[in-house]
Structures are given as C-alpha cells and as structure tokens.
Design a protein around this motif. Sequence first.
Motif, short mmCIF file in Angstrom:
data_model
loop_
_atom_site.label_atom_id
_atom_site.label_comp_id
_atom_site.label_asym_id
_atom_site.label_seq_id
_atom_site.Cartn_x
_atom_site.Cartn_y
_atom_site.Cartn_z
N GLN A 198 11.71 0.14 -6.17
CA GLN A 198 11.22 0.68 -4.89
C GLN A 198 12.07 0.22 -3.71
O GLN A 198 11.69 0.41 -2.56
CB GLN A 198 9.74 0.32 -4.68
N LYS A 235 -3.36 -2.57 -9.66
CA LYS A 235 -4.64 -2.94 -9.04
C LYS A 235 -4.56 -4.38 -8.59
O LYS A 235 -3.74 -5.15 -9.10
CB LYS A 235 -5.76 -2.75 -10.06
N GLU A 241 0.82 -1.21 0.00
CA GLU A 241 0.00 0.00 0.00
C GLU A 241 0.85 1.27 0.00
O GLU A 241 0.40 2.33 -0.40
CB GLU A 241 -0.99 -0.03 1.17
N VAL A 242 2.10 1.17 0.47
CA VAL A 242 3.00 2.33 0.39
C VAL A 242 3.70 2.37 -0.96
O VAL A 242 3.82 3.42 -1.59
CB VAL A 242 4.05 2.29 1.53
N LYS A 243 4.14 1.20 -1.42
CA LYS A 243 5.08 1.21 -2.55
C LYS A 243 4.53 0.66 -3.87
O LYS A 243 5.15 0.86 -4.90
CB LYS A 243 6.33 0.41 -2.17
N VAL A 287 -1.07 1.51 -14.15
CA VAL A 287 0.19 1.87 -14.79
C VAL A 287 0.93 0.56 -15.11
O VAL A 287 1.45 0.37 -16.20
CB VAL A 287 1.05 2.77 -13.88
N MET A 299 9.08 0.05 -14.32
CA MET A 299 8.69 -0.02 -12.91
C MET A 299 9.78 0.63 -12.07
O MET A 299 10.95 0.34 -12.24
CB MET A 299 8.48 -1.46 -12.46
N PRO A 300 9.40 1.53 -11.14
CA PRO A 300 10.41 2.11 -10.27
C PRO A 300 11.05 1.03 -9.40
O PRO A 300 10.34 0.11 -8.95
CB PRO A 300 9.62 3.08 -9.39
N SER A 319 0.00 2.16 -5.93
CA SER A 319 -0.18 3.37 -6.75
C SER A 319 -0.33 2.98 -8.20
O SER A 319 -0.96 3.68 -8.98
CB SER A 319 1.04 4.28 -6.62
N CYS A 320 0.30 1.89 -8.58
CA CYS A 320 0.38 1.54 -10.00
C CYS A 320 -0.22 0.17 -10.33
O CYS A 320 -0.38 -0.15 -11.50
CB CYS A 320 1.83 1.58 -10.47
#
Lengths: 162, 662
Positions: free
Chosen positions: A141, A87, A79-81, A94, A138-139, A84-85
């Motif tokens: 993380q 689902k 949920e932090v990392k 993303v 993809m970043p 965002s991208c």
Amino acid sequence: MKQLRYLFVFSLAIAIAAAGCGGGGQEKSGEKAPESEAPAAGNSAAASTDPKGIGKFKDVQLTHPLDEAMVKKGQEVAEVKCTSCHKLTEEKLVGPGWKGVTDRRTPEWIMNFVTNVDEMLDKDPEAQAMLEVCMVRMPNQNLSDDDARAVLEYMRKIDGKN
Amino acid sequence: MKLSHLLLTAAAAALAVQGCKMKSTESAVGGDAASRTYVAPGKYDELYNFVSGGFSGQVAVYGIPSGRLLKVLPVFSVNPENGYGYSEETKPMLNTSQGFIPWDDQHHLALSQTNGEHDGRWLFANANNSPRVARIDLKAFKTMEIIELPNSGGNHSSPFLTENTEYVIAGTRFSVPIGNQESALDNASYKKNFKSTASFINIDKNSGHMNVAFQIILPGMDLDLSRAGKGPSHGWFFFSTYNTEQASTLKEVNASQKDKDFIVAVNWKKAEEYVKAGKAKKMATEYYHNTFNEETHSATSEIIKEVLTLDPTELKDFVYLIPCPKSPHGCDVDPSGEYIVGSGKLAALIPVFAYQKFVKAIEDKAFEGEYNGLPVIKYEAALHGEVQKPGLGPLHTEFDGKGNAYTSFFVSSEIVKWSIKDLKVLDRVPTYYSIGHLMVPGGDTKKPYGKYVVAYNKITKDRFLPTGPELAQSAQLYSIEGDKMQLLLDFPTIGEPHYAQAIPAEKIKDQSVKFFDIAKNKHPYVAAGEKATKVERKGNEVHVYMTAIRSHLTPDNIEGIQVGDDVYFHITNLEQDWDIPHGFAIKHAPTAELLVMPGETATLKFTPKQTGIYPFYCTDFCSALHQEMQGYMRVSAKGSNVPLKWGIGDTAPGAGADTTAK
C-alpha cells in the motif's frame, strides 16, 4: 568428407559469433534481475533467524506513553489503506486480525513488513507462513515511513500498550 | 555428389552473405535479423513506437525492435476494455458541438519537442473525421485533453508541431463553408463558398493545455499534410495541398488536372504578430474543449464560443504558395531545416525545395502570379532540385540525420533511400505491400535517432495466417545502420497503422506513473477506505460509494434498488501498488465494464429494467481469491417498500439472519 569440413567450419563461425554476442547480454540480465524474482536460498535461511524481518528498520524507538497524535494519524491511514482487510479484533478477515500483533512481532518486523511487503512475502519465513494461511498477498500500500510508524502506534493502542 | 554440391553452394552462399560483414562480432550478428529483433524475456525494448490506430480511433504502443504490442491507448473511440467513453468520468472526453461522438479516425501523431528534439512529455493525436486534436500524457499514458476544431472538415494535416511545441497545427482536408453554412454543391458554389483553414493550437509550456490561438482562412483547396520549419526555417509551417483545381465532384479525375499544386508556406511568427497587434477578426462559433483532471479523475467539457481568424488576402505578407508537382502528399522538412521535400503522389519525381532560396525568392519578388489573392513563387526560384525517377507514388519522407532521406512509394511498394545533397538514389527495398507512411525514430526532429525505418503498410496478402477476407494491416522494421536497408521484422497492427512516432525508452519509462495517490483523490464520490462506503438515494438516482481491494468489493450486498433507478456505481480502487487495477461489471449493463486504476475512482451508470438479482464482480484477475470478488444487487419493483440497505459481512443487509424454513 570435404563438404562436411566446410559445414563444420561454417557452423563453428556462426557459433562463435552467436556466443560472443549473446554472452554479454546474459551477464547483464543476471545483474539486473529484480531481487524478488530470484530469492536466494541462503538469504532466506539467514532471515529465518531474524525476528526483525527484512528491510531498512533495524531499531525502532517506541514512545512511552503512546504518542496520541501518531495514534490518530495511524488510525486515519489504517482506515483508508488497511481495515478493508484487517479487523481490529483477533478475527481473520482477508488478513489476520490486528489484536495482539505487537505481542507476536517486533516493532521492526511490523514496520519492515508494512513497507517492504514483497520482499518479506518472498523471503521471510514468518511472512510466508502467514501467506499460506491467508492465500492473498498483502497489497503493497506504499505507506511512507511516517505512515508505517503511525500505524504501528495505532496497533499498540489497540493492544492496550502505554 | 549432388548433395555435396548443394551443401557447398549453401555454405558458400552463407559465407558470401556474412563475408563482407564478418569484420567484427557485432556486424556478424547484424546479419542475423532474428537476433536483432529478439528481446529476451525480462528485457526491455529499445524504443516506444506510438502508432496511430487509423479507423480504430485509438493509438497503439509497440516496442521496437520486437514489434510487441504494449498497449492500446483509447483516444477518440470508446473502449470497452477499460470503460473509456462508457464511464461517467470519461464520457465528457468525447463531447463535441454535435453531441457525444464515440468514434473517429486517428491519423497522425506528434511527440512534444524541446529545441527540436522529442522530450517525452506528451503525444498529440488527431481525429480526421470529426475534427479534433488530443493530448496524451506520457506519464500515465492517458488521454488528458481533446479540443474540437471549428471551421474544419476532415482534420488531416494534423497534429504537427513546432520545435518547442509552441503550436500544434491542424489543417483541414475537406474545404467547407466557414461557420457550417449550407451551400449548393456545384463547382461555382465551391469556388465561392468553400474555404480551408489552418488552425494554430497554442500549447501551455507547463501544463500542456491547448487553446485555438488563431485560424488562417485559406482558399478552398484540400490541405493534406504539414511540417513545421526548424532551425533556420523555425517560424514557418509548410502544408501540402491538392485540389487546387477547386473541383467539387469526381476529384479522382477533376482534382488531378494541373501539373502542379502547391505547398502553402505560412510564416506563423508573423501571423502571431498580427494577432498580438489586434489584426485578427473575432468570429462567433461553437466548439468543445474537454479536459481530464488528474485529481478528480474526471473530465469536464467547456464550450468555447469564438475564434480569431486571419485573412491572408488582406494581410498579404505571411502566406506564400510554392508550386509543387503533382497532388503532393507528404511535405517534410529535413533535420537541418534547410530542405523541404514535396512528394507529388502522381508525379514521377520528388521535388526538393531550399529554404534559403525560398526566402530569397520572396525578397526578390520572384512571383509567377497569384492564386485566389495569394502570391505564388516561381517553382525554379525555390527549387533545390528534383530526384529523378525515384519510384511510383512517393508519399512520405523521413530522415536519418546523416544527409539521407527515405521516401515511401505507395504504388511501387518500396522504400527508397536518397541523398539530400545530390539527389541521387542510393538504395531501395520492397515493402509488403502498399506502404503509406514510414517512420525513422526522431526522423522529424533536428536529431534523428536513426537506426531503423518502419514501414506502415495497407495490404498484407501472403504475410500472415489468413483470417477471412480482412487481414491485419502491418508494420515492417528495417535496419538503416548500414549502406543498405535490411528487413528485420514484420508485425501486424490494429486498425490502419497510419503514421507513427518513436522515442528511446529511456525518455519515458522511468517517469511512468505506477499508481494514483489515494490521499490526493479529489473525486466527488471517492470512498477513501471501506468506512466511507455507503449508498445514497436522491430521488430516482442512487449513488453507490464502493471500494475495491484484493479480494472484495464493499458493499457486496445492496438492497432497495428499484426498477428504473439510475444507479451510479462509484468504484474507488484502494490499492496503492503498481499494476493492480480492479474491474467492475454488473449483469446486463448495456455499456461496458470499468477498469479502475490503483487510487482512482470511476463510475458506471446502470439503470435496471427488470426486478431481480444482479450479480456484479471484478473483471481483472487480481489474486487467488479473484473469483470470490463478487456481490449482489437486489432490484425491486418501482414503489416497493424494500428499504435501502447495504453492507458486507457483519454489516450486510441480511447479516446473521436465516429466513429459510428449516
């Protein structure tokens, strides 16, 4: 003729001097070049056959039943990392939706992708195919090994594994 | 024939230049300036060069030997490029007792030292105009702390530090009445009311935190520059002064009357003992201390209301004056700590003082009298010797650790190399033009790195492409490896490149912070994950908890904002990878943008003045879909009944609804 010879001798001296010095530096630069900038074709070919992907995870032990503490931690990290991208359904946001990922990929591939993103995107054919779909790298993380393992457990939970 | 002659001459000349240096491949290449400053793509520079930005208020970081600009570090001036001084978190850094001051004149820099060597932990910077000292952390390359100085006017002789970073000192350039008192402006009032102060800022060994330990109140004169003793002279500080005439007007003439001004020698260990023994006086004052917290990513200001002062006319034995010809500027201590070089900028010689002779002069009471109650040592008693006819306008001296000194000459625009032991001039090279400071990497330490000297120049006519009446100021890199100095490179600089420090890259590069751990982000308005994003109204204030990640901002649709609301955009960058900052800008924001580092939270305050739609977007290119990283804020009239709503995708205020007529 005479002056030409002088010129030639002089140029030769310069060339030798320059070559002598430049050479040493060049060798070093080859050694130091980051792997990700020089993907060797041979490596990619070798990797293409490896369903475990590229990275340090060769043998990930799964837990049965699911480790609920790990699932909880995995959800927190996600949920932090991650979410965002991604689902939790099959829908692409993303990045690809997570539903079914543990059926599509080996646990090792997932762990290697999550912790070794740049090398995987540069060399792993499956990862490269996904990049062509998503168009956003993809970043990285910077998940710890434990974080990555916990996220894998959370993915297994989403996929209804036990 | 003519051509052949020409070619022969050229070849012979080239061979002659190379000739004496052709002993090895290395020295042959050493004759080629371009190759010695060329840093190939993918290769790193050998040194970090931190250069003051002068009137830009910032610090610039250049690579040596390439002269490439690596970064501009915002310190004393607001910086629209990254929102420093504009974001709510960094605004407190520029608070002073006179309010928010968004500009200063950044003059000198000092790298922290351990055992007299640069240790790569911190960089200290001064503000000359509104007296302040800053500490920059060399892991994150961020200004972490700024402390204001009371009782100071023009903080020029700072920051200079002791060999274990026990103290950073800050001496005042303009004498001013103590305690910001008003005074008539005439010579009599000046002599009576005006004082100069030397502030000793204590540095916490572990955290680097600064606090003004004590101030020494000196007679009214202008303290110019300073250096700490080292080795045998550790425990002393030496300040150059001008205007010992105590003139209040037309100083160009009236402060140049005497043949000799002074070097003020302060025994800070003794001063420290006096403070410990309770002999310092508490004085009421008010000054700001601003600190940036790495966990909350926010700065706070603290107001300090007293300062300890020492009066050397009462406690007689810790401040001495050494006469120094004439209007000395630089005051530099050599690596052995034995020699103190004064640079009388109006003198035709360079006086060099010997520490041992100075100490003996005090023991022998070899005084020539007193100046405003302070003992003046006899010039000859402390003198090691004078460098005769070195050039015009000596300003600053640095050292190579091999017994050589390098002095900059402003008027004759040159660097002169001379021997400390026998005071003989060894070499000179021209600079282009009007050199101020010069710097040898580590030249102010016990163990200079040597290899280069860099000139920081004020005038660059004919050196670069013209850019209107104002040209870039510049630095020039010279090799000092051989007997003769050799020019290698010119490079333009920002602002005025006043002074600089340089350190081998190895001491810094591997400790560089790559991102801030989002799990450790304790910002009060952090949104750790998109789930935590929200918009809250508190009366007139609206707080937007927004996240940024490649390639979207969440929320990207906000409704229910009203004209006149103070909208605080708190942006958390969710990235956890090196060099992925995200920007945030909103249409008609009258300040700047934000540049938010990975794992950091930063806040932009915006008060919309009109109704309408305000697009916002990421300013720092981040991915193929960077251009799509955008959103809208709807601003309605004051008192409007549009409800506060926000979201992205499915959760956006109008998700699924299509209100257009078909």
